[in-house]
Scaffold this motif. Structure first.
Motif, PDB file in Angstrom:
ATOM      1  N   SER A  40       1.310   6.762  -3.922  1.00 14.53           N
ATOM      2  CA  SER A  40       0.699   8.072  -4.179  1.00 14.53           C
ATOM      3  C   SER A  40       1.667   9.218  -3.883  1.00 14.53           C
ATOM      4  O   SER A  40       1.505  10.317  -4.407  1.00 14.53           O
ATOM      5  N   LYS A  41       2.692   8.970  -3.059  1.00 18.13           N
ATOM      6  CA  LYS A  41       3.702  10.008  -2.789  1.00 18.13           C
ATOM      7  C   LYS A  41       4.561  10.278  -4.017  1.00 18.13           C
ATOM      8  O   LYS A  41       5.238  11.294  -4.085  1.00 18.13           O
ATOM      9  N   TYR A  42       4.532   9.377  -4.975  1.00 16.26           N
ATOM     10  CA  TYR A  42       5.413   9.477  -6.138  1.00 16.26           C
ATOM     11  C   TYR A  42       4.628   9.824  -7.411  1.00 16.26           C
ATOM     12  O   TYR A  42       5.062   9.513  -8.514  1.00 16.26           O
ATOM     13  N   GLU A  48       5.473   5.527 -14.634  1.00 14.35           N
ATOM     14  CA  GLU A  48       4.025   5.343 -14.650  1.00 14.35           C
ATOM     15  C   GLU A  48       3.556   4.867 -13.281  1.00 14.35           C
ATOM     16  O   GLU A  48       4.264   4.133 -12.594  1.00 14.35           O
ATOM     17  N   ARG A  49       2.348   5.252 -12.905  1.00 16.26           N
ATOM     18  CA  ARG A  49       1.801   4.869 -11.597  1.00 16.26           C
ATOM     19  C   ARG A  49       1.775   3.349 -11.435  1.00 16.26           C
ATOM     20  O   ARG A  49       2.122   2.828 -10.386  1.00 16.26           O
ATOM     21  N   GLU A  50       1.369   2.645 -12.467  1.00 16.44           N
ATOM     22  CA  GLU A  50       1.297   1.177 -12.371  1.00 16.44           C
ATOM     23  C   GLU A  50       2.687   0.564 -12.152  1.00 16.44           C
ATOM     24  O   GLU A  50       2.828  -0.420 -11.441  1.00 16.44           O
ATOM     25  N   ILE A  53       3.494   1.131  -8.524  1.00 15.18           N
ATOM     26  CA  ILE A  53       2.756   0.173  -7.692  1.00 15.18           C
ATOM     27  C   ILE A  53       3.394  -1.208  -7.799  1.00 15.18           C
ATOM     28  O   ILE A  53       3.551  -1.907  -6.792  1.00 15.18           O
ATOM     29  N   GLN A  54       3.798  -1.606  -9.001  1.00 18.05           N
ATOM     30  CA  GLN A  54       4.438  -2.915  -9.173  1.00 18.05           C
ATOM     31  C   GLN A  54       5.727  -3.008  -8.365  1.00 18.05           C
ATOM     32  O   GLN A  54       5.993  -4.013  -7.714  1.00 18.05           O
ATOM     33  N   GLU A  55       6.518  -1.949  -8.389  1.00 17.70           N
ATOM     34  CA  GLU A  55       7.750  -1.939  -7.588  1.00 17.70           C
ATOM     35  C   GLU A  55       7.417  -2.000  -6.096  1.00 17.70           C
ATOM     36  O   GLU A  55       8.107  -2.662  -5.321  1.00 17.70           O
ATOM     37  N   GLY A  56       6.359  -1.297  -5.705  1.00 20.62           N
ATOM     38  CA  GLY A  56       5.920  -1.351  -4.319  1.00 20.62           C
ATOM     39  C   GLY A  56       5.462  -2.750  -3.931  1.00 20.62           C
ATOM     40  O   GLY A  56       5.715  -3.214  -2.803  1.00 20.62           O
ATOM     41  N   MET A  57       4.803  -3.438  -4.854  1.00 27.56           N
ATOM     42  CA  MET A  57       4.355  -4.819  -4.582  1.00 27.56           C
ATOM     43  C   MET A  57       5.557  -5.746  -4.404  1.00 27.56           C
ATOM     44  O   MET A  57       5.520  -6.671  -3.584  1.00 27.56           O
ATOM     45  N   ILE A  58       6.616  -5.487  -5.138  1.00 33.80           N
ATOM     46  CA  ILE A  58       7.839  -6.268  -4.951  1.00 33.80           C
ATOM     47  C   ILE A  58       8.378  -6.039  -3.543  1.00 33.80           C
ATOM     48  O   ILE A  58       8.788  -6.978  -2.862  1.00 33.80           O
ATOM     49  N   GLY A  59       8.347  -4.780  -3.101  1.00 34.57           N
ATOM     50  CA  GLY A  59       8.767  -4.463  -1.735  1.00 34.57           C
ATOM     51  C   GLY A  59       7.881  -5.127  -0.705  1.00 34.57           C
ATOM     52  O   GLY A  59       8.359  -5.640   0.314  1.00 34.57           O
ATOM     53  N   LEU A  60       6.567  -5.146  -0.952  1.00 30.88           N
ATOM     54  CA  LEU A  60       5.633  -5.808  -0.036  1.00 30.88           C
ATOM     55  C   LEU A  60       5.921  -7.296   0.029  1.00 30.88           C
ATOM     56  O   LEU A  60       5.970  -7.886   1.115  1.00 30.88           O
ATOM     57  N   PHE A  61       6.124  -7.915  -1.111  1.00 28.06           N
ATOM     58  CA  PHE A  61       6.434  -9.351  -1.144  1.00 28.06           C
ATOM     59  C   PHE A  61       7.703  -9.639  -0.343  1.00 28.06           C
ATOM     60  O   PHE A  61       7.753 -10.588   0.445  1.00 28.06           O
ATOM     61  N   SER A  62       8.705  -8.799  -0.541  1.00 26.17           N
ATOM     62  CA  SER A  62       9.950  -8.951   0.211  1.00 26.17           C
ATOM     63  C   SER A  62       9.701  -8.802   1.708  1.00 26.17           C
ATOM     64  O   SER A  62      10.246  -9.568   2.520  1.00 26.17           O
ATOM     65  N   ALA A  63       8.873  -7.830   2.080  1.00 27.15           N
ATOM     66  CA  ALA A  63       8.564  -7.613   3.499  1.00 27.15           C
ATOM     67  C   ALA A  63       7.863  -8.830   4.090  1.00 27.15           C
ATOM     68  O   ALA A  63       8.186  -9.270   5.206  1.00 27.15           O
ATOM     69  N   ILE A  64       6.921  -9.380   3.347  1.00 27.96           N
ATOM     70  CA  ILE A  64       6.198 -10.560   3.833  1.00 27.96           C
ATOM     71  C   ILE A  64       7.164 -11.721   4.037  1.00 27.96           C
ATOM     72  O   ILE A  64       7.106 -12.429   5.046  1.00 27.96           O
ATOM     73  N   LYS A  65       8.065 -11.899   3.107  1.00 27.61           N
ATOM     74  CA  LYS A  65       8.987 -13.035   3.167  1.00 27.61           C
ATOM     75  C   LYS A  65      10.085 -12.872   4.213  1.00 27.61           C
ATOM     76  O   LYS A  65      10.630 -13.853   4.702  1.00 27.61           O
ATOM     77  N   THR A  66      10.430 -11.640   4.574  1.00 29.06           N
ATOM     78  CA  THR A  66      11.585 -11.444   5.460  1.00 29.06           C
ATOM     79  C   THR A  66      11.238 -10.870   6.830  1.00 29.06           C
ATOM     80  O   THR A  66      12.135 -10.692   7.654  1.00 29.06           O
ATOM     81  N   CYS A  82      10.099  -1.308   3.475  1.00 27.01           N
ATOM     82  CA  CYS A  82      10.466  -2.150   2.327  1.00 27.01           C
ATOM     83  C   CYS A  82       9.830  -1.648   1.039  1.00 27.01           C
ATOM     84  O   CYS A  82      10.473  -1.611  -0.015  1.00 27.01           O
ATOM     85  N   ILE A  83       8.565  -1.250   1.120  1.00 22.58           N
ATOM     86  CA  ILE A  83       7.851  -0.755  -0.062  1.00 22.58           C
ATOM     87  C   ILE A  83       8.492   0.536  -0.565  1.00 22.58           C
ATOM     88  O   ILE A  83       8.789   0.681  -1.758  1.00 22.58           O
ATOM     89  N   ASP A  84       8.727   1.456   0.344  1.00 25.50           N
ATOM     90  CA  ASP A  84       9.321   2.736  -0.036  1.00 25.50           C
ATOM     91  C   ASP A  84      10.724   2.539  -0.603  1.00 25.50           C
ATOM     92  O   ASP A  84      11.087   3.143  -1.621  1.00 25.50           O
ATOM     93  N   ASN A  85      11.511   1.671   0.024  1.00 25.95           N
ATOM     94  CA  ASN A  85      12.871   1.397  -0.478  1.00 25.95           C
ATOM     95  C   ASN A  85      12.831   0.789  -1.874  1.00 25.95           C
ATOM     96  O   ASN A  85      13.657   1.123  -2.729  1.00 25.95           O
ATOM     97  N   SER A  86      11.883  -0.104  -2.116  1.00 28.95           N
ATOM     98  CA  SER A  86      11.774  -0.733  -3.431  1.00 28.95           C
ATOM     99  C   SER A  86      11.428   0.294  -4.508  1.00 28.95           C
ATOM    100  O   SER A  86      12.006   0.295  -5.595  1.00 28.95           O
ATOM    101  N   ILE A  87      10.503   1.187  -4.194  1.00 23.55           N
ATOM    102  CA  ILE A  87      10.121   2.227  -5.153  1.00 23.55           C
ATOM    103  C   ILE A  87      11.287   3.180  -5.395  1.00 23.55           C
ATOM    104  O   ILE A  87      11.598   3.524  -6.546  1.00 23.55           O
TER     105      ILE A  87
END
Length: 190
Positions: A40-42, A48-50, A53-66, A82-87
């Motif tokens: 929402s900061k972006y 596009e918002r979606e 969000i998809q890029e943020g989900m990639i960051g979340l997945f990376s965070a979960i794994k690492t 991780c989410i913010d860096n991915s976005i």
């Protein structure tokens, strides 16, 4: 939810890191809200918002794994980073024009520039298109093929080093070509 206290979060993350798809799915569902808050900061970004969000989900997945709970940071802090860096990485890539392959750079003569925005009348659009056509013709007549190629890459944002690499030349040769282009353009009167 009581199932997500600190101890359970660490256990869920540990299981997800070990390849447990069930716990990975639980973690993704639980922490998706972090992605949406950060995305929402972006809202004013060109993406596009979606997509954000998809890029943020990639960051979340990376965070979960690492994530490593022995490093002292909470998972929320680590995931947010991780989410913010991915976005931000996706936005930098969006803005970076150096990733345009040489084959996709359009020659000046083939370029069709949509000029309907910001013009008041069809006459203004026609005059602008004629100006672009005249400039294209003048560039083709006064610049060598190499100079036109260098100018085209420079216009789309490639650095001297990137242009040199793409054209198998030295950065000095690119600099010299752009100096010639500048000199020739200064001498041309339209």
């Amino acid at each position: 939810m009581s199932e997500f206290d600190k101890k359970n979060v660490d256990e869920i993350l540990s299981s997800a890191q070990s390849g447990d798809d069930f716990h990975l799915e639980i973690a993704i569902r639980k922490f998706r809200q972090y992605v949406e808050v950060i995305a929402s900061k972006y809202n004013e970004s060109p993406m596009e918002r979606e997509d954000i969000i998809q890029e943020g989900m990639i960051g979340l997945f990376s965070a979960i794994k690492t994530y490593d709970n022995t490093k002292g940071a909470s998972f929320k802090t680590y995931a947010n980073t991780c989410i913010d860096n991915s976005i931000q990485s996706a936005l930098r890539k969006y803005y970076r024009l150096k990733d345009i392959p040489v084959q996709q750079v359009i020659e000046f003569a083939e370029e069709e520039i949509p000029l309907s925005n910001g013009f008041d009348s069809a006459e203004d659009i026609f005059i602008a298109q004629e100006s672009v056509s005249l400039l294209t013709k003048v560039l083709q007549e006064n610049l060598s093929d190499f100079e036109n190629e260098v100018l085209g890459l420079h216009i789309v944002g490639c650095s001297y080093n990137e242009i040199a690499k793409r054209l198998c030349k030295t950065p000095k040769a690119i600099d010299n070509a752009l100096q010639r282009v500048r000199r020739k353009l200064a001498e041309i009167s339209l």
